[in-house]
Design a protein around this motif. Structure first.
Motif, mmCIF file in Angstrom:
data_model
loop_
_atom_site.group_PDB
_atom_site.id
_atom_site.type_symbol
_atom_site.label_atom_id
_atom_site.label_comp_id
_atom_site.label_asym_id
_atom_site.label_seq_id
_atom_site.Cartn_x
_atom_site.Cartn_y
_atom_site.Cartn_z
ATOM 1 N N VAL A 1 0.700 -1.417 -0.061
ATOM 2 C CA VAL A 1 -0.038 -0.119 -0.058
ATOM 3 C C VAL A 1 0.905 1.399 0.010
ATOM 4 C CG1 VAL A 1 -1.898 -1.008 0.955
ATOM 5 C CG2 VAL A 1 -0.199 -0.244 2.466
ATOM 6 N N THR A 2 0.442 2.294 -0.702
ATOM 7 C CA THR A 2 0.962 3.792 -0.440
ATOM 8 C C THR A 2 -0.293 4.582 0.296
ATOM 9 O OG1 THR A 2 2.147 3.582 -2.481
ATOM 10 C CG2 THR A 2 1.560 5.477 -1.934
ATOM 11 N N TYR A 3 0.430 5.260 1.218
ATOM 12 C CA TYR A 3 -0.432 6.283 1.877
ATOM 13 C C TYR A 3 0.313 7.394 2.335
ATOM 14 C CZ TYR A 3 2.199 4.218 5.811
ATOM 15 O OH TYR A 3 3.081 3.872 6.694
ATOM 16 N N THR A 4 -0.505 8.214 2.887
ATOM 17 C CA THR A 4 0.144 9.652 3.348
ATOM 18 C C THR A 4 0.147 9.552 4.945
ATOM 19 O OG1 THR A 4 -0.543 10.836 1.684
ATOM 20 C CG2 THR A 4 -0.019 12.111 3.726
ATOM 21 N N ASP A 5 1.479 9.431 5.490
ATOM 22 C CA ASP A 5 1.653 9.433 6.990
ATOM 23 C C ASP A 5 0.959 10.851 7.610
ATOM 24 O OD1 ASP A 5 2.917 10.128 9.623
ATOM 25 O OD2 ASP A 5 4.627 9.001 8.883
ATOM 26 N N SER A 6 -0.212 10.296 8.724
ATOM 27 C CA SER A 6 -0.986 11.279 9.423
ATOM 28 C C SER A 6 -0.161 12.303 10.067
ATOM 29 C CB SER A 6 -2.067 10.526 10.062
ATOM 30 O OG SER A 6 -1.457 9.639 11.127
ATOM 31 N N GLU A 7 1.000 11.746 10.673
ATOM 32 C CA GLU A 7 1.791 12.644 11.675
ATOM 33 C C GLU A 7 2.587 13.422 10.880
ATOM 34 O OE1 GLU A 7 3.731 10.168 14.420
ATOM 35 O OE2 GLU A 7 2.062 9.329 15.221
ATOM 36 N N THR A 8 3.274 13.230 9.813
ATOM 37 C CA THR A 8 4.205 14.076 8.937
ATOM 38 C C THR A 8 3.922 14.533 7.589
ATOM 39 O OG1 THR A 8 5.352 12.158 7.834
ATOM 40 C CG2 THR A 8 6.094 12.498 9.972
ATOM 41 N N GLY A 9 2.724 14.012 7.412
ATOM 42 C CA GLY A 9 2.430 14.494 5.702
ATOM 43 C C GLY A 9 3.066 14.058 4.684
ATOM 44 N N ASP A 10 4.151 13.009 4.960
ATOM 45 C CA ASP A 10 4.787 12.342 4.008
ATOM 46 C C ASP A 10 3.976 11.244 3.309
ATOM 47 O OD1 ASP A 10 7.058 14.619 4.476
ATOM 48 O OD2 ASP A 10 7.835 12.790 5.717
ATOM 49 N N THR A 11 4.497 11.069 1.929
ATOM 50 C CA THR A 11 3.923 9.990 1.196
ATOM 51 C C THR A 11 4.731 8.759 1.588
ATOM 52 O OG1 THR A 11 3.029 11.288 -0.514
ATOM 53 C CG2 THR A 11 3.356 8.970 -0.904
ATOM 54 N N VAL A 12 4.222 7.521 1.982
ATOM 55 C CA VAL A 12 4.779 6.373 2.359
ATOM 56 C C VAL A 12 4.381 5.611 0.901
ATOM 57 C CG1 VAL A 12 5.312 4.425 3.614
ATOM 58 C CG2 VAL A 12 4.795 6.850 4.819
ATOM 59 N N GLU A 13 5.455 5.124 0.365
ATOM 60 C CA GLU A 13 5.262 4.449 -0.992
ATOM 61 C C GLU A 13 5.412 3.111 -0.601
ATOM 62 O OE1 GLU A 13 7.404 6.010 -4.337
ATOM 63 O OE2 GLU A 13 5.990 8.044 -4.336
ATOM 64 N N ASN A 14 4.657 1.896 -1.234
ATOM 65 C CA ASN A 14 4.738 0.538 -1.527
ATOM 66 C C ASN A 14 5.269 0.042 -0.091
ATOM 67 O OD1 ASN A 14 4.877 0.967 -4.223
ATOM 68 N ND2 ASN A 14 6.856 1.524 -4.164
ATOM 69 N N HIS A 15 4.397 0.330 0.925
ATOM 70 C CA HIS A 15 4.567 -0.285 2.156
ATOM 71 C C HIS A 15 4.331 -2.010 2.184
ATOM 72 C CE1 HIS A 15 4.765 -0.921 6.624
ATOM 73 N NE2 HIS A 15 3.635 -1.519 6.456
ATOM 74 N N LYS A 16 5.243 -2.604 2.589
ATOM 75 C CA LYS A 16 5.261 -4.300 2.768
ATOM 76 C C LYS A 16 5.051 -4.733 4.154
ATOM 77 C CE LYS A 16 8.476 -4.788 -1.109
ATOM 78 N NZ LYS A 16 9.808 -5.054 -1.378
ATOM 79 N N TRP A 17 4.083 -5.228 4.491
ATOM 80 C CA TRP A 17 2.941 -5.724 3.896
ATOM 81 C C TRP A 17 1.806 -5.403 4.993
ATOM 82 C CZ3 TRP A 17 3.964 -7.414 -0.675
ATOM 83 C CH2 TRP A 17 5.031 -7.827 -1.295
ATOM 84 N N VAL A 18 0.485 -5.607 4.497
ATOM 85 C CA VAL A 18 -0.756 -5.402 5.096
ATOM 86 C C VAL A 18 -1.526 -6.514 4.703
ATOM 87 C CG1 VAL A 18 -2.893 -3.835 5.740
ATOM 88 C CG2 VAL A 18 -0.817 -2.694 5.156
#
Length: 200
Positions: free
Chosen positions: A174-191
């Motif tokens: 998954v790719t998401y936006t960190d709710s604390e920093t506002g940074d985009t986290v790309e390709n998180h492994k795994w959910v």
């Protein structure tokens, strides 16, 4: 007169010692030859160090382990959105993520020693079956020892790990936006499947 001067000098010296003792910013001691040396406090040495694994840099390459098979009919298809219920990383739980990949595998929760720091990383979620060195044809059991080929975080690849638990499931990148920093986290492994819910 002489006694008065001695008394005044003694009073000044005593006041200096008291004021010096009250100064908590810099600790000092006197060496055998009378020189003053600075002492480093425990707070000074530990303030910039952290053993929190979640603060380490996460691999965002999106590379897929060899042999990992795509899920043919995932609950959350690629490019769809889902709410992330997991809290593997700070700023992850409760955000809406975009599905980058969906794969059919066995996901393991593992405990291992970081190869760079020696720190024990407990209950890391998740490592998939295809990220284990010389993986067997059947799933590993709780308590089995394996060598990790995953490199989600620094100090993980090549580490000896113990299997804490396993799930035969669909795992998602998954790719998401960190709710604390506002940074985009790309390709998180795994959910895993049960760590997602439909986005409204």
């Amino acid at each position: 007169m002489l006694n008065s001067k001695k008394l005044t000098a003694l009073l000044v010296l005593s006041t200096s010692l008291v004021l010096g003792a009250c100064n908590t910013d810099n600790s000092q001691s006197t060496t055998d030859d009378g020189e003053i040396e600075e002492l480093t406090t425990e707070e000074d040495t530990s303030s910039d160090e952290s053993s929190d694994h979640t603060e380490m840099e996460h691999d965002e390459s999106g590379e897929i382990p060899e042999g990992l098979e795509e899920e043919t009919n995932p609950t959350y298809p690629v490019d769809s959105e889902a709410v992330i219920l997991a809290s593997h990383m700070p700023g992850m739980e409760g955000v809406t993520g975009t599905i980058v990949g969906a794969f059919d595998t066995v996901a393991y929760e593992v405990t291992y020693d970081d190869t760079e720091t020696g720190e024990s990383i407990e209950n890391h979620k998740w490592v998939v079956h295809e990220e284990i060195e010389d993986a067997t044809d059947v799933p590993y059991q709780d308590g089995d020892e394996v060598i990790l080929e995953a490199y989600h975080m620094p100090g993980m690849e090549g580490a000896t790990a113990t299997i804490d638990s396993s799930e035969d499931t669909t795992v998602y990148m998954v790719t998401y936006t960190d709710s604390e920093t506002g940074d985009t986290v790309e390709n998180h492994k795994w959910v895993t499947e049960d760590e997602l819910e439909p986005a409204e």
